[in-house]
Design an enzyme around this catalytic site. Structure first.
Site, PDB file in Angstrom:
ATOM      1  N   ARG A 161      26.354  29.293  33.996  1.00  0.00           N
ATOM      2  CA  ARG A 161      27.483  28.129  34.234  1.00  0.00           C
ATOM      3  C   ARG A 161      26.621  27.129  34.924  1.00  0.00           C
ATOM      4  O   ARG A 161      25.608  27.349  35.906  1.00  0.00           O
ATOM      5  CB  ARG A 161      28.688  28.436  35.077  1.00  0.00           C
ATOM      6  N   GLU A 178      34.594  45.422  45.747  1.00  0.00           N
ATOM      7  CA  GLU A 178      35.981  44.890  45.305  1.00  0.00           C
ATOM      8  C   GLU A 178      36.843  45.726  44.975  1.00  0.00           C
ATOM      9  O   GLU A 178      37.926  45.737  45.153  1.00  0.00           O
ATOM     10  CB  GLU A 178      35.707  43.857  44.114  1.00  0.00           C
ATOM     11  N   HIS A 181      36.521  34.913  43.618  1.00  0.00           N
ATOM     12  CA  HIS A 181      35.916  35.789  44.255  1.00  0.00           C
ATOM     13  C   HIS A 181      36.466  36.063  45.510  1.00  0.00           C
ATOM     14  O   HIS A 181      35.776  36.778  46.641  1.00  0.00           O
ATOM     15  CB  HIS A 181      34.303  35.743  44.489  1.00  0.00           C
ATOM     16  N   ARG A 237      43.103  44.063  39.420  1.00  0.00           N
ATOM     17  CA  ARG A 237      42.525  42.803  39.671  1.00  0.00           C
ATOM     18  C   ARG A 237      43.192  41.758  38.679  1.00  0.00           C
ATOM     19  O   ARG A 237      43.285  41.754  37.484  1.00  0.00           O
ATOM     20  CB  ARG A 237      41.201  43.047  39.337  1.00  0.00           C
ATOM     21  N   ASN A 267      40.348  46.743  35.963  1.00  0.00           N
ATOM     22  CA  ASN A 267      39.981  45.471  36.070  1.00  0.00           C
ATOM     23  C   ASN A 267      39.841  45.182  34.649  1.00  0.00           C
ATOM     24  O   ASN A 267      38.931  45.575  33.830  1.00  0.00           O
ATOM     25  CB  ASN A 267      38.745  45.068  36.655  1.00  0.00           C
TER      26      ASN A 267
END
Ligand code: AMP
Length: 397
Positions: free
Chosen positions: A240, A383, A179, A90, A7
């Site tokens: 955010r 993940e 996601h 990823r 990743n």
């Protein structure tokens, strides 16, 4: 076969080596401060975490150090590179080009590059990671697993913005969602827990972490999700803002430049901004809330309220729901948020097990009472394992 899962960010590279058959993590770690100075953290299964300073001018040196660590005669977990059968990368944004994972070829790299505009911080870094691995392992097959792919099943009515159509045609401005690897992994597991076929379920997944999103998974397919063109849309997150009146941009732009506005929306907002800059971490917010801090309490309430609103919307979209799943850092660990969210959902016939919820962290659990019409689960996401599974499947094919 062992699969190396990578990743890659602009200055970091997280990795896990997973035995794809036993699904055991053999080793994991992270390279940080790539291009600045360089630091490797490495931990073999059952062993001590080691930290070392290493010069990493580029991602190629970082991968080189990862391989050295994995093959180190004392603390390594494989004898040579030959024991790494495939690499799973990823990838953040596959645009409309990728509705599933793919074996990486020159055409794939070109197509990912064409999506750079849509994720200017992430996609170039992901491709640098691919190039660095190719340099050192030219004969090892590599697979790209996209954050956006799972949501490519959304219908136009869910992904189109109310903007002139030409911006979709010219620039591909639409909702993509993120996601996806996590939403897919967790919703599949939820179907197993429900004892139903995956293509006969109505599941709402709440992936609540530093970045947060909710997805409606109907019959095994994402039909709507809360993030949009970018991961800024939807829920109120760590830093955010999530959904806001777009005219706020203009209002702020009179006071700041565009970069300044985007920094506020991405880095200074969310529960961090709402709590007056106290923290984006729910552990800090929980402590402060319990100590009576009003802003921290409001931040947590705003967060949970927005999650509940999205759940309500997705129940409508799917004309019902079988189960609601909490996952990721907050979803798996924060009992207060889970209780707050579920306090809005009694109308669905949810009977929430408040006692079982208390203090529950990171453990797969059914949080609804046996007679509850709609089930509530905590399912830890993974993940890296999802990427390793996809990689193995594609490489075998
Ligand atoms: P993730 O992005 O999935 O790694 O989630 C990270 C976030 O999960 C952190 O910023 C925290 O807000 C939250 N988190 C992690 N552990 C806990 C915990 N024990 N209690 C509450 N929140 C937690």
């Amino acid at each position: 076969m062992n699969v190396l899962v990578i990743n890659c960010g602009s200055s970091s590279l997280k990795f896990q080596l997973i035995n794809a058959k036993s699904e055991e993590v053999l080793a994991k770690g992270i390279c940080e401060r790539i291009g600045i100075d360089g630091r490797l953290t490495y931990q073999p299964e059952g062993g001590e975490k080691e930290k070392s300073e290493k010069a990493m001018p580029t991602h190629t040196e970082a991968i080189q150090f990862v391989i050295e660590a994995l093959t180190n005669p004392e603390t390594g977990v494989v004898n040579s590179l030959d024991e790494i059968g495939a690499v799973g990368h990823r990838m953040v944004h596959g645009g409309e080009k990728f509705a599933s994972s793919v074996v990486i070829t020159d055409e794939v790299k070109k197509a990912v590059e064409e999506c750079n505009d849509l994720a200017p911080l992430h996609n170039p870094a992901n491709l640098i990671g691919v190039a660095a691995c190719e340099n050192l392992m030219p004969n090892t097959p590599m697979v790209a697993v996209f954050d956006t792919a799972f949501h490519q099943t959304m219908p136009p009515k869910a992904y189109m913005y109310g903007l002139p159509y030409e911006y979709y045609e010219k620039y591909k401005v639409r909702r993509y969602g993120f996601h996806g690897t996590s939403h897919s992994f967790v919703s599949k597991r939820a179907a197993e827990l429900l004892g139903k076929a995956y293509d006969e379920t109505k599941t709402i997944v709440c992936h609540l972490g530093n970045g947060s999103s909710v997805t409606a998974v109907l019959n095994g397919k994402s039909v709507d999700t809360s993030m949009g063109l970018t991961p800024l849309e939807g829920l109120v997150m760590g830093t955010r803002c999530g959904d806001i009146d777009p005219a706020i941009m203009e209002f702020l732009a009179h006071k700041l430049d565009v970069d300044g506005v985007m920094k506020i929306l991405n880095k200074d907002s969310g529960v961090y901004g709402l709590s007056g800059g106290l923290s984006s971490d729910f552990r800090d917010l929980t402590d402060a809330s319990l100590a009576g801090d009003k802003k921290a309490q409001i931040a947590m309430e705003v967060f949970s309220y927005r999650v509940a609103k999205y759940i309500g919307a997705y129940v409508a979209v799917m004309n019902g729901v079988d189960d609601i799943v909490f996952t990721a850092g907050i979803g798996e660990n924060d009992d207060i948020v889970r209780e707050q969210v579920c306090s809005y959902l009694g109308y669905l016939g949810i009977e929430f097990n408040t006692e079982l919820n208390k203090g529950l962290r990171g453990k797969e659990t059914e949080l609804s009472m046996p007679g509850s019409k709609v089930k509530v689960f905590v399912i830890p996401t993974n993940e890296e394992l999802a990427i390793a599974r996809e990689t193995l499947e594609l490489v075998r094919k």
